[in-house]
Design an enzyme around this catalytic site. Structure first.
Site, mmCIF file in Angstrom:
data_model
loop_
_atom_site.group_PDB
_atom_site.id
_atom_site.type_symbol
_atom_site.label_atom_id
_atom_site.label_comp_id
_atom_site.label_asym_id
_atom_site.label_seq_id
_atom_site.Cartn_x
_atom_site.Cartn_y
_atom_site.Cartn_z
ATOM 1 N N GLU A 161 -4.531 2.575 6.838
ATOM 2 C CA GLU A 161 -4.415 2.464 5.381
ATOM 3 C C GLU A 161 -5.085 3.690 4.750
ATOM 4 O O GLU A 161 -4.597 4.249 3.780
ATOM 5 C CB GLU A 161 -5.096 1.180 4.894
ATOM 6 N N ARG A 204 0.812 -1.234 0.000
ATOM 7 C CA ARG A 204 0.000 0.000 0.000
ATOM 8 C C ARG A 204 0.841 1.279 0.000
ATOM 9 O O ARG A 204 0.427 2.295 0.566
ATOM 10 C CB ARG A 204 -0.990 0.000 1.181
ATOM 11 N N SER A 230 -11.027 -1.079 3.776
ATOM 12 C CA SER A 230 -10.278 -1.458 4.984
ATOM 13 C C SER A 230 -9.593 -0.228 5.554
ATOM 14 O O SER A 230 -8.811 0.426 4.860
ATOM 15 C CB SER A 230 -9.206 -2.498 4.643
HETATM 16 C C1 LIG Z 1 -15.718 -0.591 -0.675
HETATM 17 C C2 LIG Z 1 -14.229 -0.419 -0.836
HETATM 18 C C3 LIG Z 1 -13.433 -1.505 -1.141
HETATM 19 C C4 LIG Z 1 -12.045 -1.366 -1.288
HETATM 20 N N1 LIG Z 1 -11.295 -2.456 -1.609
HETATM 21 C C5 LIG Z 1 -9.963 -2.318 -1.775
HETATM 22 C C6 LIG Z 1 -9.146 -3.445 -2.121
HETATM 23 O O1 LIG Z 1 -9.623 -4.558 -2.277
HETATM 24 N N2 LIG Z 1 -7.817 -3.241 -2.270
HETATM 25 C C7 LIG Z 1 -7.230 -2.012 -2.131
HETATM 26 O O2 LIG Z 1 -6.009 -1.888 -2.303
HETATM 27 N N3 LIG Z 1 -7.970 -0.938 -1.800
HETATM 28 C C8 LIG Z 1 -9.312 -1.053 -1.629
HETATM 29 N N4 LIG Z 1 -10.063 0.035 -1.290
HETATM 30 C C9 LIG Z 1 -9.402 1.340 -1.069
HETATM 31 C C10 LIG Z 1 -9.250 2.219 -2.320
HETATM 32 O O3 LIG Z 1 -10.224 1.885 -3.300
HETATM 33 C C11 LIG Z 1 -7.858 2.116 -2.920
HETATM 34 O O4 LIG Z 1 -6.863 2.511 -2.001
HETATM 35 C C12 LIG Z 1 -7.710 2.960 -4.189
HETATM 36 O O5 LIG Z 1 -6.504 2.645 -4.829
HETATM 37 C C13 LIG Z 1 -7.755 4.464 -3.925
HETATM 38 O O6 LIG Z 1 -7.944 5.113 -5.155
HETATM 39 P P1 LIG Z 1 -8.711 6.514 -5.272
HETATM 40 O O7 LIG Z 1 -8.658 6.935 -6.691
HETATM 41 O O8 LIG Z 1 -10.041 6.436 -4.665
HETATM 42 O O9 LIG Z 1 -7.743 7.420 -4.420
HETATM 43 P P2 LIG Z 1 -8.092 8.495 -3.257
HETATM 44 O O10 LIG Z 1 -8.730 7.814 -2.110
HETATM 45 O O11 LIG Z 1 -8.844 9.630 -3.890
HETATM 46 O O12 LIG Z 1 -6.644 8.947 -2.904
HETATM 47 C C14 LIG Z 1 -5.715 8.035 -2.323
HETATM 48 C C15 LIG Z 1 -4.308 8.584 -2.522
HETATM 49 O O13 LIG Z 1 -3.990 8.541 -3.901
HETATM 50 C C16 LIG Z 1 -3.548 9.831 -4.344
HETATM 51 N N5 LIG Z 1 -3.936 10.005 -5.750
HETATM 52 C C17 LIG Z 1 -5.183 9.982 -6.283
HETATM 53 N N6 LIG Z 1 -5.120 10.196 -7.621
HETATM 54 C C18 LIG Z 1 -3.810 10.347 -7.927
HETATM 55 C C19 LIG Z 1 -3.088 10.603 -9.136
HETATM 56 N N7 LIG Z 1 -3.690 10.769 -10.324
HETATM 57 N N8 LIG Z 1 -1.744 10.699 -9.060
HETATM 58 C C20 LIG Z 1 -1.100 10.548 -7.868
HETATM 59 N N9 LIG Z 1 -1.706 10.315 -6.703
HETATM 60 C C21 LIG Z 1 -3.052 10.217 -6.733
HETATM 61 C C22 LIG Z 1 -4.247 10.821 -3.429
HETATM 62 O O14 LIG Z 1 -3.589 12.060 -3.385
HETATM 63 C C23 LIG Z 1 -4.175 10.063 -2.109
HETATM 64 O O15 LIG Z 1 -2.935 10.233 -1.487
HETATM 65 C C24 LIG Z 1 -11.457 -0.087 -1.128
HETATM 66 C C25 LIG Z 1 -12.266 1.020 -0.826
HETATM 67 C C26 LIG Z 1 -13.638 0.863 -0.680
HETATM 68 C C27 LIG Z 1 -14.495 2.064 -0.379
#
Ligand SMILES: Cc1cc2nc3c(=O)[nH]c(=O)nc-3n(C[C@H](O)[C@H](O)[C@H](O)COP(=O)(O)OP(=O)(O)OC[C@H]3O[C@@H](n4cnc5c(N)ncnc54)[C@H](O)[C@@H]3O)c2cc1C
Length: 306
Positions: A296, A176, A226
């Site tokens: 996380e 992560r 999580s």
């Molecule tokens: C129901 C549910 C299930 C999930 N299941 C999983 C799973 O199975 N596995 C898992 O790993 N995660 C899971 N997650 C967590 C989440 O989906 C992941 O961590 C995902 O990768 C976050 O992406 P995001 O675009 O929503 O980022 P955000 O939450 O918007 O941001 C997270 C980080 O990424 C950075 N970021 C966003 N976009 C960019 C970009 N273009 N360039 C650089 N940095 C950027 C942000 O600044 C921040 O630091 C889950 C979440 C939910 C709600």
């Protein structure tokens, strides 16, 4: 710079409908929580993005990148400065055995495109609700797969506005984490290396993972997935369950009775409720098992003014 001056500058870069003022972050996070961002901007080209980056860097205006907000908790006082989301930079295509995705595309859509093209490797991502940028920053993974397994390279823009191409090794992908989050690079595009596969088997695997997710996770409620990382030698959800915390929480936030690793926004929770519930869980698990849970999810923004 005053807020009005920042607004005028943003309007000289982006179309008016893509520059929102005092925008509630609860509209852009999957927890459905969070106060207002001073500015919420969705550029439609990388030229616009570069101009915003140059402007914030030159004028010392706070700047934050949001993906789909699926791993974020925004405090009730909101975010000062500019929040940029790449949701309108979301092209996705395949070429040979590669899938190429812009930073604002959904990783779920990349996984579906791979299925359509009979490419195997991205099945694990079929239920991760993040953007490509967020998935690269977090090295997202599930059910034994992670982005690290399939990434070829990523194009990023640095905080100073420089474009770089980073190979898999240069990305320093760990559990992560990645160099992207550490350095604050912005993901413009990611290229995944996949393999030709049997579409029936790919679909079967995606259906199975979807079934496992839907039966074990409280997807009917807003959450950030999580909340805690897996501590070495343990499972966070099991520690929380065995601490008797399921169904407990502060205000409208609650430790899910379906999956103890999730904290849900059960009924109009505030970010303060959600963060207090996180704190309660950390303290109880530490007291019961002596294990320090590490977050996380990312908690950003300001507490509300007194
Ligand atoms: C129901 C549910 C299930 C999930 N299941 C999983 C799973 O199975 N596995 C898992 O790993 N995660 C899971 N997650 C967590 C989440 O989906 C992941 O961590 C995902 O990768 C976050 O992406 P995001 O675009 O929503 O980022 P955000 O939450 O918007 O941001 C997270 C980080 O990424 C950075 N970021 C966003 N976009 C960019 C970009 N273009 N360039 C650089 N940095 C950027 C942000 O600044 C921040 O630091 C889950 C979440 C939910 C709600």
């Amino acid at each position: 710079m005053t807020k009005n001056e920042i607004y005028e500058e943003l309007l000289s870069i982006c179309e008016k409908e893509n520059v929102l003022r005092d925008e509630p972050m609860k509209n852009h996070t999957l927890t459905k929580l969070g106060g207002k961002a001073d500015f919420f901007v969705t550029p439609v080209s990388y030229d616009q993005m570069s101009e915003i980056v140059a402007f914030t860097y030159k004028n010392d205006v706070p700047f934050m990148l949001l993906g789909n907000g699926s791993n974020m908790v925004v405090r009730d006082g909101g975010i000062r400065g500019i929040v940029v989301q790449f949701s309108k930079l979301n092209d996705l295509y395949s070429t040979g055995t590669q899938v190429v995705a812009q930073g604002g595309a959904n990783i779920i859509d990349a996984s579906r495109l791979a299925l359509k093209e009979s490419l195997t490797g991205l099945e694990f991502a079929c239920g991760i609700p993040g953007s490509i940028g967020g998935a690269m920053a977090m090295n997202a993974g599930a059910y034994g797969g992670e982005v690290k397994d399939v990434i070829d390279h990523v194009t990023v823009v640095t905080k100073e506005g420089k474009q770089l191409k980073l190979t898999k090794e240069e990305l320093e992908l760990g559990y992560r984490t990645s160099i992207i989050g550490k350095k604050g690079h912005m993901v413009v595009e990611a290229v995944f290396n996949l393999e030709k596969g049997d579409p029936y088997k790919i679909k079967e695997k995606m259906d199975d993972l979807t079934y496992q997710r839907e039966s074990k996770q409280p997807l009917e409620y807003p959450s950030a997935g999580s909340v805690f990382k897996r501590p070495p030698g343990y499972f966070a959800g099991k520690l929380i369950q065995d601490s008797g915390l399921q169904g407990k929480g502060v205000g409208g936030a609650e430790v899910s009775t379906k999956h103890a690793g999730f904290i849900i926004n059960k009924s109009n929770a505030t970010a303060t409720d959600y963060i207090s519930t996180i704190q309660m869980v950390k303290e109880k698990v530490k007291e019961t098992f002596g294990v320090e849970l590490e977050l996380e999810v990312k908690i950003v923004g300001e507490d509300p003014a007194e």
